[in-house]
Design a protein around this motif. Structure first.
Motif, PDB file in Angstrom:
ATOM      1  N   MET A   1      36.489 -14.696   7.134  1.00 23.80           N
ATOM      2  CA  MET A   1      37.661 -15.544   6.992  1.00 23.80           C
ATOM      3  C   MET A   1      38.828 -14.695   6.485  1.00 23.80           C
ATOM      4  O   MET A   1      38.697 -13.964   5.509  1.00 23.80           O
ATOM      5  N   LEU A   2      39.951 -14.777   7.170  1.00 27.08           N
ATOM      6  CA  LEU A   2      41.158 -14.058   6.789  1.00 27.08           C
ATOM      7  C   LEU A   2      42.157 -15.051   6.201  1.00 27.08           C
ATOM      8  O   LEU A   2      42.606 -15.968   6.884  1.00 27.08           O
ATOM      9  N   ALA A  64      45.403   3.688  12.323  1.00 23.90           N
ATOM     10  CA  ALA A  64      45.200   4.853  13.194  1.00 23.90           C
ATOM     11  C   ALA A  64      43.824   4.811  13.840  1.00 23.90           C
ATOM     12  O   ALA A  64      43.672   5.115  15.031  1.00 23.90           O
ATOM     13  N   ALA A  65      42.813   4.404  13.067  1.00 26.42           N
ATOM     14  CA  ALA A  65      41.454   4.343  13.606  1.00 26.42           C
ATOM     15  C   ALA A  65      41.335   3.270  14.682  1.00 26.42           C
ATOM     16  O   ALA A  65      40.643   3.466  15.696  1.00 26.42           O
ATOM     17  N   ILE A  66      42.009   2.149  14.488  1.00 27.33           N
ATOM     18  CA  ILE A  66      41.936   1.049  15.455  1.00 27.33           C
ATOM     19  C   ILE A  66      42.573   1.445  16.787  1.00 27.33           C
ATOM     20  O   ILE A  66      42.142   0.996  17.851  1.00 27.33           O
ATOM     21  N   ARG A  67      43.600   2.288  16.728  1.00 28.76           N
ATOM     22  CA  ARG A  67      44.209   2.756  17.976  1.00 28.76           C
ATOM     23  C   ARG A  67      43.182   3.501  18.821  1.00 28.76           C
ATOM     24  O   ARG A  67      43.185   3.408  20.045  1.00 28.76           O
ATOM     25  N   ARG A  68      42.315   4.253  18.157  1.00 30.75           N
ATOM     26  CA  ARG A  68      41.285   5.015  18.884  1.00 30.75           C
ATOM     27  C   ARG A  68      40.086   4.149  19.239  1.00 30.75           C
ATOM     28  O   ARG A  68      39.494   4.318  20.300  1.00 30.75           O
ATOM     29  N   ASP A  69      39.736   3.237  18.351  1.00 33.76           N
ATOM     30  CA  ASP A  69      38.551   2.402  18.551  1.00 33.76           C
ATOM     31  C   ASP A  69      38.794   1.048  17.900  1.00 33.76           C
ATOM     32  O   ASP A  69      38.763   0.933  16.671  1.00 33.76           O
ATOM     33  N   PRO A  70      39.050   0.003  18.694  1.00 40.82           N
ATOM     34  CA  PRO A  70      39.325  -1.326  18.128  1.00 40.82           C
ATOM     35  C   PRO A  70      38.203  -1.844  17.239  1.00 40.82           C
ATOM     36  O   PRO A  70      38.433  -2.738  16.416  1.00 40.82           O
ATOM     37  N   ALA A 108      45.208  -7.373  12.434  1.00 44.12           N
ATOM     38  CA  ALA A 108      44.826  -8.779  12.290  1.00 44.12           C
ATOM     39  C   ALA A 108      43.504  -9.058  12.983  1.00 44.12           C
ATOM     40  O   ALA A 108      42.609  -9.702  12.418  1.00 44.12           O
ATOM     41  N   THR A 109      43.353  -8.561  14.203  1.00 40.19           N
ATOM     42  CA  THR A 109      42.114  -8.785  14.954  1.00 40.19           C
ATOM     43  C   THR A 109      40.929  -8.149  14.248  1.00 40.19           C
ATOM     44  O   THR A 109      39.846  -8.740  14.148  1.00 40.19           O
ATOM     45  N   SER A 110      41.126  -6.940  13.736  1.00 36.26           N
ATOM     46  CA  SER A 110      40.050  -6.247  13.041  1.00 36.26           C
ATOM     47  C   SER A 110      39.626  -6.996  11.783  1.00 36.26           C
ATOM     48  O   SER A 110      38.439  -7.192  11.531  1.00 36.26           O
ATOM     49  N   LEU A 111      40.589  -7.434  10.987  1.00 35.78           N
ATOM     50  CA  LEU A 111      40.275  -8.084   9.721  1.00 35.78           C
ATOM     51  C   LEU A 111      39.606  -9.438   9.915  1.00 35.78           C
ATOM     52  O   LEU A 111      38.810  -9.871   9.073  1.00 35.78           O
ATOM     53  N   ALA A 136      47.960 -15.092  12.555  1.00 32.46           N
ATOM     54  CA  ALA A 136      46.626 -14.954  13.143  1.00 32.46           C
ATOM     55  C   ALA A 136      45.526 -15.238  12.125  1.00 32.46           C
ATOM     56  O   ALA A 136      44.346 -15.179  12.459  1.00 32.46           O
ATOM     57  N   SER A 137      45.908 -15.563  10.906  1.00 30.42           N
ATOM     58  CA  SER A 137      44.931 -15.804   9.844  1.00 30.42           C
ATOM     59  C   SER A 137      44.245 -17.152  10.034  1.00 30.42           C
ATOM     60  O   SER A 137      44.751 -18.050  10.712  1.00 30.42           O
TER      61      SER A 137
END
Length: 252
Positions: A1-2, A64-70, A108-111, A136-137
């Protein structure tokens, strides 16, 4: 839950609210500093080992990490602070918010996939980088303190958010978190009636005690046990209600 904690105007306590709610959350939770204006914790607290916080390990490194791997794991970018609270440390410079750019939506998608996240998203306004995270929460809470002018700004900001999201298939659940002297906590009922009279069915989800001494202790500005303070006791009540609402899928 965000859950996003935001302010309508100025600094009515969104950062302190997010911090204390994450600290007393009835399940394991992460405090995420997503205020584009920058991190507070990096200046006012230290890691569990007593070291200064590294602002490069947190929002910046996760984006930065999400840009490489969602699907990049959140745990690699967290820091345990005093009290063993896991924190996603915020930005050290405001220009980093612009540099992240479209990466805010990825954050947002990651969290959303990472368990219970209490995010301080700062001031909500048109064009704010963290606005997409708030919308997006699972729930976006706007903090406010008593006062006619404060309630006026709150009403206008909530009306704007409702209009912004009116065309979305899924709308964020909105709520208000009143920060008030404990003797004035009854103002929550007055505020609910005011919002309803303006056509806004946005609940006041709870009241956090306006306890400056406890807030200073939480921020590391003074030494004081926090467990029995009005701030922490009121935060436990709010956190329990919000966590229960998350399980039941309803409003707190």
């Amino acid at each position: 839950m965000l859950i996003s904690i935001a302010s309508a105007k100025g600094s009515p306590g969104a950062s302190t609210s997010a911090h204390v709610l994450a600290a007393v959350w009835p399940r394991s939770a992460v405090l995420a500093e997503l205020d584009p204006a920058g991190s507070d914790l990096v200046y006012r607290t230290r890691s569990r080992e007593g070291l200064p916080l590294d602002s490069d390990r947190g929002v910046v490194s996760l984006a930065a990490a999400i840009r490489r791997d969602p699907a990049a794991p959140l745990r690699d970018h967290l820091t345990l602070i005093e009290g063993d609270l896991p924190v996603l440390v915020g930005l050290s410079r405001p220009d980093q918010a612009t540099a992240i750019g479209a990466g805010w939506s990825g954050l947002a998608t990651s969290l959303q996939r990472q368990g219970d996240i209490i995010a301080d998203v700062g001031r909500l306004s048109p064009g704010a980088p963290s606005l997409g995270v708030a919308l997006a929460s699972d729930m976006a809470l706007v903090t406010v303190r008593p006062g006619v002018e404060n309630y006026g700004h709150l009403r206008e900001r909530l009306s704007w958010i409702v209009a912004e999201t009116s065309r979305r298939s899924e709308r964020v659940r909105l709520g208000v978190l009143l920060i008030a002297p404990w003797k004035a906590r009854h103002e929550a009922d007055d505020l609910t009636r005011l919002l309803r009279g303006s056509g806004l069915e946005v609940p006041v989800v709870g009241v956090l005690a306006l306890d400056q001494s406890a807030a200073d202790s939480l921020a590391g500005r003074r030494a004081r046990p926090l467990g029995r303070t009005l701030l922490v006791r009121s935060a436990r009540t709010v956190a329990t209600a919000l966590a229960g609402a998350a399980i039941n899928g309803g409003a707190a």
